[in-house]
Design a protein around this motif. Structure first.
Motif, PDB file in Angstrom:
ATOM      1  N   LEU A 282       6.755  -7.025  -5.375  1.00  0.00           N
ATOM      2  CA  LEU A 282       5.629  -7.686  -6.012  1.00  0.00           C
ATOM      3  C   LEU A 282       5.204  -6.932  -7.260  1.00  0.00           C
ATOM      4  O   LEU A 282       5.531  -5.763  -7.445  1.00  0.00           O
ATOM      5  CB  LEU A 282       4.462  -7.771  -5.027  1.00  0.00           C
ATOM      6  CG  LEU A 282       4.770  -8.526  -3.721  1.00  0.00           C
ATOM      7  CD1 LEU A 282       3.596  -8.407  -2.773  1.00  0.00           C
ATOM      8  CD2 LEU A 282       5.094  -9.978  -3.994  1.00  0.00           C
ATOM      9  N   SER A 283       4.439  -7.593  -8.112  1.00  0.00           N
ATOM     10  CA  SER A 283       3.980  -6.945  -9.335  1.00  0.00           C
ATOM     11  C   SER A 283       2.965  -5.853  -9.001  1.00  0.00           C
ATOM     12  O   SER A 283       2.457  -5.770  -7.873  1.00  0.00           O
ATOM     13  CB  SER A 283       3.354  -7.982 -10.275  1.00  0.00           C
ATOM     14  OG  SER A 283       2.124  -8.434  -9.735  1.00  0.00           O
ATOM     15  N   GLU A 284       2.631  -5.041  -9.961  1.00  0.00           N
ATOM     16  CA  GLU A 284       1.733  -3.907  -9.741  1.00  0.00           C
ATOM     17  C   GLU A 284       0.342  -4.339  -9.289  1.00  0.00           C
ATOM     18  O   GLU A 284      -0.392  -3.545  -8.698  1.00  0.00           O
ATOM     19  CB  GLU A 284       1.614  -3.080 -11.022  1.00  0.00           C
ATOM     20  CG  GLU A 284       2.874  -2.346 -11.373  1.00  0.00           C
ATOM     21  CD  GLU A 284       2.701  -1.460 -12.590  1.00  0.00           C
ATOM     22  OE1 GLU A 284       1.594  -0.932 -12.798  1.00  0.00           O
ATOM     23  OE2 GLU A 284       3.671  -1.314 -13.337  1.00  0.00           O
ATOM     24  N   ASN A 285      -0.038  -5.566  -9.533  1.00  0.00           N
ATOM     25  CA  ASN A 285      -1.355  -6.047  -9.105  1.00  0.00           C
ATOM     26  C   ASN A 285      -1.495  -6.051  -7.590  1.00  0.00           C
ATOM     27  O   ASN A 285      -2.603  -5.970  -7.059  1.00  0.00           O
ATOM     28  CB  ASN A 285      -1.604  -7.461  -9.640  1.00  0.00           C
ATOM     29  CG  ASN A 285      -1.588  -7.511 -11.145  1.00  0.00           C
ATOM     30  OD1 ASN A 285      -1.850  -6.503 -11.805  1.00  0.00           O
ATOM     31  ND2 ASN A 285      -1.264  -8.669 -11.696  1.00  0.00           N
TER      32      ASN A 285
END
Length: 142
Positions: free
Chosen positions: A94-97
């Protein structure tokens, strides 16, 4: 293509031992004789043990005695093993968010890029030959 040029002589078919002669090349090399043992999956040239895949000597023997080459390919290179390797579901990163916070901080500093003045010091240890005998005659600088 290379296996078609080899000459195969049956030495002991019951034990699977064959003699393979390589062709004479234009450069004068070649005409070497190798002992191939099909049952042990070994050859006197050492390629079968090194690469674990059948090579030109094995192909020549299989062509000569009519056996199937795929019986000498290791199972790890089979289609079934390839399918089993990639049948599992892979989770996407998943993205860093969506990453969880960690209880510590990581701080990275840039490396020291300032160039030092002067010539770099060598890392070689000096031995007896690096020192001149003061009693020896002076040498010519040419």
């Amino acid at each position: 293509m290379k296996s078609r040029e080899h000459k195969v002589t049956t030495y002991n078919p019951r034990e699977g031992i064959y003699m393979v002669r390589s062709p004479i090349r234009v450069s004068g090399t070649g005409n070497n004789v190798y002992t191939l043992r099909l049952n042990n999956k070994s050859c006197s040239c050492g390629k079968w043990r090194t690469y674990t895949l059948p090579f030109s000597h094995v192909l020549a023997v299989c062509r000569e005695n009519g056996s199937r080459i795929d019986t000498y390919v290791p199972e790890i290179y089979s289609r079934e093993m390839y399918r089993r390797t990639y049948q599992a579901n892979f989770r996407l990163v998943l993205s860093e968010n969506f990453w969880r916070d960690v209880p510590f901080n990581l701080t990275f500093y840039p490396p020291n890029m300032k160039k030092e003045r002067g010539r770099k010091q060598g890392k070689r240890f000096q031995g007896k030959m690096d020192y001149r005998n003061p009693d020896s005659l002076p040498r010519c600088g040419r």
